[in-house]
Enzyme design. Structure first.
Site, PDB file in Angstrom:
ATOM      1  N   SER A 146       0.848  -1.180   0.000  1.00 18.06           N
ATOM      2  CA  SER A 146       0.000   0.000   0.000  1.00 18.06           C
ATOM      3  C   SER A 146       0.889   1.236   0.000  1.00 18.06           C
ATOM      4  CB  SER A 146      -0.884   0.003   1.256  1.00 18.06           C
ATOM      5  OG  SER A 146      -1.548   1.234   1.425  1.00 18.06           O
ATOM      6  N   TYR A 159      -1.712  -0.562  10.696  1.00 14.99           N
ATOM      7  CA  TYR A 159      -1.904  -0.915   9.289  1.00 14.99           C
ATOM      8  C   TYR A 159      -0.644  -0.602   8.486  1.00 14.99           C
ATOM      9  CZ  TYR A 159      -3.756  -0.964   4.537  1.00 14.99           C
ATOM     10  OH  TYR A 159      -3.952  -1.226   3.204  1.00 14.99           O
TER      11      TYR A 159
END
Length: 249
Positions: A146, A159
């Protein structure tokens, strides 16, 4: 002369998290290009529907319900792929969760979930296919990280940590793989998927909703995955970062 399409036709590709979002979009793209697909996710009904649709359009695909946090299930996934098609050419480690929240919210159960799915799921996938790829002297592992694996955002520390870990695993595999196995790390920004649906913290959900107003279609990532796979064997696309043009962060 070999065309780019020839680099995908007939390749056996496992896709985790294939029941929606990036996984589903990638399955559709690769099926169009003649890949043999092994679709994995937890939601059986969606896997069945997608598989039947791809086959009705002339594609070749099978499905297997798989929880990537269960090492035995991931091993079984690799086994059914090899038993059915005789080899595994590509693993797309796509399954992931993003329940964002500030550290002070102490959502430790959600931290555990992210570690189990986003990190262990990737490691279990690599462990399941690497011996097969070594034996056949070829293979390609594509991990979905990501933009959060390149930059830490407030309210997303855990995350981000998991996605940084995915990048490290991708680079470590590249360094250890030698000249037979390729490693690609793909880092999307805001993409229109179900990823934000796992956010339970109200503040984090509001921030994500604002960011995702500029989200682009999941097919943008699918095209990047196709690009990485279709390169000749001696070309290894190691890192792709893609965002909506309008995304600032």
């Amino acid at each position: 002369m070999t065309t780019a399409n020839d680099q995908i036709t007939g390749k056996v590709v496992i896709i985790t998290g294939a029941s929606s979002g990036l996984g589903e979009a990638t399955a559709r793209r690769l099926s169009e290009r003649g890949a043999k697909l092994v679709l994995a996710a937890r939601r059986e009904d969606r896997l069945v529907k997608l598989t039947e649709e791809l086959k009705a359009n002339g594609g070749e695909a099978i499905w297997q319900t798989t929880d990537v946090t269960d090492r035995k299930q991931v091993e079984a996934l690799a086994k059914i792929a090899k038993d059915t098609f005789g080899r595994i050419d590509v693993l797309v480690n796509n399954a992931g969760l993003m329940p964002l929240a500030p550290l002070d919210a102490l959502k430790v159960d959600e931290w555990d979930q992210m570690v189990d799915v986003n990190i262990k799921g990737v490691m279990y996938g690599i462990a399941a296919v690497l011996p097969i790829m070594r034996e056949q002297h070829s293979g390609h592992v594509i991990n979905l990280s990501s933009v959060a694996g390149h930059k830490v955002f407030p309210g997303a520390a855990v995350y981000c940590a998991t996605k940084y870990a995915v990048r490290a695993l991708s680079e470590g595999l590249r360094m250890e793989a030698g000249d037979e196995i390729r490693s690609t790390n793909i880092s999307p920004g805001a993409i229109a998927t179900e990823l934000t649906s796992t956010i339970t913290d109200p503040t984090a959900a509001e921030a994500a909703e604002e960011l995702y107003k500029v989200a682009i279609d999941a097919d943008a990532v699918a095209r990047a995955i196709v690009y990485a796979i279709e390169q000749p064997h001696d070309v290894d696309i190691n890192e792709i970062i893609l965002r909506p043009t309008a995304q600032e962060l």
